[in-house]
Design an enzyme around this catalytic site. Structure first.
Site, mmCIF file in Angstrom:
data_model
loop_
_atom_site.group_PDB
_atom_site.id
_atom_site.type_symbol
_atom_site.label_atom_id
_atom_site.label_comp_id
_atom_site.label_asym_id
_atom_site.label_seq_id
_atom_site.Cartn_x
_atom_site.Cartn_y
_atom_site.Cartn_z
ATOM 1 C CB ILE A 98 -0.977 0.023 1.197
ATOM 2 C CG1 ILE A 98 -0.238 -0.138 2.525
ATOM 3 C CG2 ILE A 98 -2.036 -1.048 1.048
ATOM 4 C CD1 ILE A 98 -1.154 -0.121 3.747
ATOM 5 C CG ASP A 99 -0.099 4.309 -2.676
ATOM 6 O OD1 ASP A 99 0.598 3.526 -3.347
ATOM 7 O OD2 ASP A 99 -1.161 4.816 -3.087
ATOM 8 C CE LYS A 100 6.434 9.246 3.111
ATOM 9 N NZ LYS A 100 7.247 10.383 2.627
ATOM 10 N NE ARG A 147 -3.168 8.382 -4.424
ATOM 11 C CZ ARG A 147 -1.852 8.569 -4.393
ATOM 12 N NH1 ARG A 147 -1.041 7.546 -4.135
ATOM 13 N NH2 ARG A 147 -1.350 9.762 -4.640
#
Length: 304
Positions: free
Chosen positions: A138-140, A239
């Site tokens: 998962i993204d930062k 997103r």
């Protein structure tokens, strides 16, 4: 050293060579391609070429990718919020702001550094030295539940479940604008943005099918709290899909508006639920983590 050869087809006529190569090689950015051209590692029809050359039909492009010297990844004593652990898997609640695996600019302080300290050699090696045990990411700036494989057999099982779309992955997100409907599905392919390789986009070219299910949880004026469930798992899928249908995520400076109403550390996105079949027992396991305090405080401000 890696060697690759591409042939330009009719659809590629007029495309800049640096753009063409960047679109066809995920491991290279456009600036990386330009650097290889300058260093003489890319040749057109056997001769040197400039980055702004526009392709003609039947052009032959040879790409030589030099080996990259790997930076040693060291274990670090970083606290982990462990939800579950056995000899096959470890489930953690990743905080917002933590990078999952080392990458340029982030060689320390990552989840992998913490896992190497906690697990020692007990991590799957399938994804290589930089991503031991990492099955998905998962993204930062996305918080929430993440699974890690502690051996190759577990890794293969979890990866197959991901490929078969049988893993449950539900996210909470705060998005711009209200919905007329209560729920819906976005079924649009995602690939590299042809105008900006650092971003993803809904596109028909060099893309893969992506499906996101969403439902409204709460309406808050010009903002909406939603649940988004992934059927596929493309980079930045939620997103990109929500921006595509006119509901960019609050705090998302990459895909949303550059001027945001709140000073946030990143997009308001939280991986809330993760469910899978255990690689050894065959039992379905599901984990749910509460919203982080920053997310809760943001919701309170929006409701007020």
């Amino acid at each position: 050293m890696g060697y690759f050869t591409f042939g330009a087809e009719q659809d590629d006529i007029g495309c800049r060579i640096d753009v063409f190569i960047a679109e066809n090689m995920e491991s290279l950015s456009r600036s990386g391609v330009q650097r290889l051209i300058e260093e003489g590692h890319i040749r057109l029809n056997g001769a040197s070429v400039k980055a702004n050359y526009k392709l003609r039909e039947k052009d032959v492009i040879d790409v030589e990718v030099p080996e990259v010297k790997l930076v040693e990844i060291l274990p670090e004593d970083i606290p982990l919020d462990i939800l579950y652990e056995d000899k096959d898997v470890i489930i953690v609640n990743k905080p917002q702001g933590m990078v999952v695996h080392p990458a340029p600019g982030h060689t320390s302080g990552t989840l992998v550094n913490a896992l190497m300290f906690h697990c020692g050699d007990e991590l799957s090696g399938i994804n290589g030295e930089k991503r031991p045990g990492i099955v998905h990411r998962i993204d930062k700036d996305t918080s929430g539940v993440l699974m890690i494989a502690k051996n190759d057999t577990a890794h293969q099982s979890l990866a197959e479940q991901l490929a078969n779309h049988s893993i449950t992955r539900k996210y909470n997100a705060i998005v711009f604008n209200g919905f007329q409907e209560e729920e819906g599905i976005v079924d649009q392919p995602i690939g590299r943005n042809p105008l900006d390789r650092k971003k993803m986009a809904v596109t028909q070219k060099h893309s893969r099918r992506a499906v996101t299910h969403y439902r409204v949880i709460e309406r808050m004026g010009n903002f909406t709290l939603i649940e988004a469930q992934l059927e596929t798992g493309r980079t930045h899928q939620i997103r990109v899909h929500m921006t595509y249908i006119g509901h960019p995520l609050l705090g998302d400076l990459v895909y949303g508006p550059k001027k945001q109403p709140f000073k946030l550390e990143g997009q308001a996105l939280h991986a809330k639920v993760l469910g899978f079949i255990h690689p050894t027992t065959g039992e379905y396991m599901e984990f749910e983590v509460p919203l982080p305090d920053s997310f809760k405080k943001l919701l309170e401000r929006l409701k007020a």
